[in-house]
Design a protein around this motif. Structure first.
Motif, short mmCIF file in Angstrom:
data_model
loop_
_atom_site.label_atom_id
_atom_site.label_comp_id
_atom_site.label_asym_id
_atom_site.label_seq_id
_atom_site.Cartn_x
_atom_site.Cartn_y
_atom_site.Cartn_z
N HIS A 1 6.58 1.40 -4.73
CA HIS A 1 8.04 1.21 -4.86
C HIS A 1 8.61 0.66 -3.56
O HIS A 1 8.20 1.06 -2.46
N SER A 2 9.57 -0.23 -3.68
CA SER A 2 10.10 -0.91 -2.50
C SER A 2 10.96 -0.01 -1.62
O SER A 2 11.37 -0.42 -0.54
N HIS B 1 11.03 -8.94 -1.03
CA HIS B 1 10.84 -10.07 -1.96
C HIS B 1 9.85 -9.72 -3.07
O HIS B 1 9.21 -10.60 -3.64
N LEU B 2 9.75 -8.43 -3.37
CA LEU B 2 8.78 -7.96 -4.35
C LEU B 2 9.02 -8.57 -5.73
O LEU B 2 8.08 -8.89 -6.46
N GLN C 1 18.45 -4.36 -5.93
CA GLN C 1 18.02 -2.97 -6.12
C GLN C 1 16.52 -2.87 -5.87
O GLN C 1 15.79 -3.87 -5.88
N HIS C 2 16.07 -1.63 -5.66
CA HIS C 2 14.65 -1.40 -5.47
C HIS C 2 13.88 -1.76 -6.73
O HIS C 2 14.39 -1.65 -7.86
N GLN C 3 12.62 -2.15 -6.52
CA GLN C 3 11.73 -2.48 -7.63
C GLN C 3 10.36 -1.86 -7.39
O GLN C 3 10.04 -1.43 -6.27
N SER C 4 9.56 -1.83 -8.45
CA SER C 4 8.21 -1.29 -8.37
C SER C 4 7.21 -2.35 -8.79
O SER C 4 7.42 -3.06 -9.78
N MET C 5 6.12 -2.43 -8.04
CA MET C 5 5.03 -3.32 -8.43
C MET C 5 4.22 -2.71 -9.57
O MET C 5 3.81 -3.39 -10.51
N ALA C 6 3.98 -1.40 -9.48
CA ALA C 6 3.18 -0.70 -10.49
C ALA C 6 3.48 0.79 -10.39
O ALA C 6 3.89 1.27 -9.33
N LEU C 7 3.26 1.51 -11.49
CA LEU C 7 3.45 2.96 -11.47
C LEU C 7 2.41 3.62 -12.35
O LEU C 7 1.87 3.02 -13.29
N LYS D 1 0.80 -1.23 0.00
CA LYS D 1 0.00 0.00 0.00
C LYS D 1 0.83 1.27 0.00
O LYS D 1 0.27 2.36 -0.10
N PHE D 2 2.15 1.18 0.12
CA PHE D 2 2.97 2.37 0.33
C PHE D 2 3.46 2.92 -1.01
O PHE D 2 4.08 2.20 -1.79
N LEU D 3 3.20 4.21 -1.24
CA LEU D 3 3.38 4.81 -2.56
C LEU D 3 4.39 5.95 -2.51
O LEU D 3 4.34 6.80 -1.62
#
Length: 483
Positions: free
Chosen positions: A427-428, A480-481, A359-365, A319-321
Motif C-alpha cells: 500500500h502506498s 506514481h503507483l 488517494q492511496h493505492q495498493s499494488m496487491a493485497l 517491498k513495504f507492506l
C-alpha cells in the motif's frame, strides 16, 4: 559506504541489482523447487511415506532472527502463541528442529530482555547457543550497532549470530529464507539488523528475507530515531524481499480500542507487551501454517512467509507492506470484519502529489480468513474481496491484485476471538512514513545535529547520501503507483 577498516569482519556487499539478477538466473522460484522436494522425499505420497514425511517435515523453511530489545519482546509474544499448542502436530514442524528446539536465533547487546524471554516462553524451547547477548548497549546509534564495539571488548555479536544462523540452516532439510524481527529506532534493532540482512543476502542469495519492522512513535522515542530509521530502511530496501511495517502509533490505537480505552489517554495505560501481542497476532494471522499448504500426509512445508511475498510483492522495487486485522467471537460476519479492517486504512496522503483527488493505492493485497467454520468465508468471499479491493484501491494495471487464504481453525484457542480477518497490502501509505523519516532526518543532517556520534563509529557521508537517495526514489515510485 561504511569503511572496511574495522575490527568486525565486513561482509562484501552485493549490489541490489546484481543480487536480484543472480537470484533470477539461478532459480525459477523456491515454491516449485519445494514441490519437487516433496515428491522426491515422499511427503505427498500418502500413508506409506507418512512416517518419513513427518520426520523430514520438521526442518523445513525459515529461520527466525530476533534482534534487539524490541525484536526479542515481539518474539516473546510470537513464540508464546506458537508454543501454546498442546502437542507438536505436523503443521507446527516448520518452527522446530529435529531435537524439538525452536528455529530461532535471539540476539541483543544487553542480556536482560533475552533472559526474560527465556523464562516467559516454554521452558527449554530455545537452543542455548542461539541466545546471544553482549555486555553493553549500542546507544540508540545505528553506526554503533552496524559496526560493533571498537576496540573489541566482548565477543563479536555479528559473528556469533551468523555462526548460529549457519548451524540452523544446516539443520534444515530445506532452507528457504529468514524472518527478521526488529525495530527501526534502536542501535541494535536498526544497526545490527541492517548488517545481518546484508550478510544473509550475500551468504544465501537464493533464500528469501522477510523483515518485520516496528516503527517508533512519531512523537519520538530517541533523538536519533530518524537517522536510524533512515539508514535501516535504506538497507532493507536493498537487501530484503519484503518489509512488514508495524507502526507503534497504530498498534497503540488498535490495542486501546480492543481494551475499550480512549486513545488520547491510553499511552500511559497500554503496555508495550499488549502492543506486541497485537502485532504478534497479526503475524500469526498471516504466517501461521495453513491447512491448504500442507502435504497429503499433513506436513506443513512452512511456505506461508514466501507465498505471502509472492502474493503481495510482485515487483521487487515495492517491498513495504501494511497489515491490519479484525476479529470477533460468536456468529461471524465477514463483511463486518472487512469493514472493520478498512476503517484504520489511510486514504489520503499529506505527502502525495498536489492534486486534491490523489488517494492511496495498493499494488496487491492478501486476505487471510481463519475460522473453525470452514465454509463460512467461502460463502462471503466475493462480497468481502470486492469490498477490500474497493477500499484499498487496487491499481488497474494489475490483473490479479487480490488473493485470499482460508483456514478452518483459529490458533489462539478458547477465550480468544474465534474468527479473524488479516489483510496485508502493498500500500502506498508506506510512502508517508518514508517521507516523514526522510524530511526529519534531512533537517537534522543539514544542521549537522548528532552526526559526530555516527562518524565516531565508522559511518560516512556517503551512507547518509545514499540513504536519502534510496528513500526519495521509493517515495516517488509509490506516488506514481497508479500510473
Amino acid at each position: 559506504m561504511p569503511r572496511n577498516v574495522r575490527t568486525e569482519t565486513a561482509p562484501r556487499r552485493l549490489p541490489a541489482a546484481e543480487s536480484e539478477k543472480q537470484r533470477q538466473q539461478q532459480g525459477a522460484g523456491l515454491s516449485g523447487w519445494l514441490a519437487g522436494v516433496a515428491a522426491i522425499t515422499g511427503l505427498g505420497s500418502g500413508r506409506k511415506a507418512e512416517g518419513a514425511g513427518r520426520e523430514r517435515g520438521r526442518t523445513m523453511s525459515a529461520v527466525w532472527l530476533q534482534i534487539g530489545q524490541c525484536g526479542n519482546q515481539l518474539g516473546q509474544e510470537w513464540w508464546q502463541i506458537i508454543t501454546s499448542t498442546k502437542s507438536k502436530e505436523d503443521y507446527m514442524y516448520p518452527f522446530y528442529s529435529h531435537d524439538g528446539k525452536l528455529s530461532a536465533v535471539c540476539v541483543d547487546s544487553e542480556p536482560k530482555v533475552v533472559k526474560k524471554l527465556q523464562k516467559q516462553v516454554k521452558r527449554g524451547a530455545f537452543r542455548e547457543s542461539n541466545l546471544i547477548v553482549g555486555k553493553q548497549g549500542r546507544g540508540n546509534n545505528w553506526a554503533y550497532g552496524y559496526h560493533g564495539v571498537r576496540p573489541e571488548g566482548e565477543q563479536n555479536l555479528f559473528n556469533q549470530t551468523m555462526e548460529s544462523l549457519r548451524k540452523e540452516v544446516e539443520r534444515r532439510d530445506c532452507y528457504c529464507g529468514a524472518v527478521l524481527l526488529h525495530s527501526l529506532s534502536g542501535g541494535t534493532g536498526a544497526g545490527l539488523s541492517s548488517r545481518l540482512c546484508e550478510a544473509i543476502r550475500e551468504e544465501y542469495p537464493l533464500g528469501h528475507i522477510l523483515s518485520v519492522s516496528v516503527v517508533p512513535h512519531q512523537a519520538g522515542e530517541s533523538p536519533l530515531q530518524h537517522y536510524n530509521a533512515l539508514l535501516c530502511l535504506s538497507w532493507l530496501q536493498r537487501y530484503a524481499d519484503g518489509i512488514l511495517l508495524f507502526w507503534n502509533d497504530e498498534a497503540l490505537k488498535q490495542t486501546s480500542a480492543l481494551q475499550g480505552k480512549d486513545v488520547p489517554d491510553s499511552s500511559s495505560q497500554v503496555s508495550f507487551s499488549a502492543m506486541n501481542t497485537y502485532i504478534a497476532r497479526c503475524l500469526a494471522g498471516l504466517l501461521h501454517p495453513l491447512k491448504a499448504f500442507r502435504t497429503q500426509s499433513g506436513v506443513s512445508l512452512g511456505m506461508e512467509p514466501w507465498e505471502l511475498l509472492r502474493s503481495v510483492c510482485p515487483m521487487p522495487a515495492f517491498k513495504f507492506l501494511h497489515t491490519a486485522q479484525s476479529s470477533m467471537r460468536g456468529t461471524v460476519s465477514w463483511d463486518s470484519l472487512a469493514s472493520s479492517v478498512t476503517q484504520s486504512l489511510p486514504r489520503r496522503s499529506p505527502s502525495g502529489p498536489p492534486q486534491p483527488w490523489w488517494q492511496h493505492q495498493s499494488m496487491a493485497l492478501l486476505a487471510v480468513a481463519r475460522s473453525p467454520w470452514e465454509d463460512s468465508f467461502l460463502e462471503s468471499h466475493n462480497s468481502v474481496m470486492k469490498k477490500l479491493k474497493k477500499a484499498y484501491r487496487c491499481v488497474p494495471w494489475n490483473p490479479f491484485p487480490a488473493n485470499s487464504w482460508a483456514d478452518p481453525s483459529y490458533l489462539l484457542g478458547p477465550g480468544h476471538p474465534s474468527h479473524s480477518l488479516t489483510v496485508c497490502a502493498n500500500h502506498s501509505s508506506s510512502a508517508d512514513l518514508l517521507q516523514k523519516v526522510e524530511q526529519r532526518a534531512r533537517a537534522m543532517y543539514e544542521s549537522r545535529a548528532f552526526l559526530h556520534w555516527y562518524w565516531r563509529h565508522g559511518c560516512e557521508e556517503g551512507d547518509f547520501q545514499q540513504a536519502f537517495e534510496v528513500l526519495r526514489s521509493i517515495i516517488e515510485d509509490y506516488h506514481h503507483l497508479g500510473d
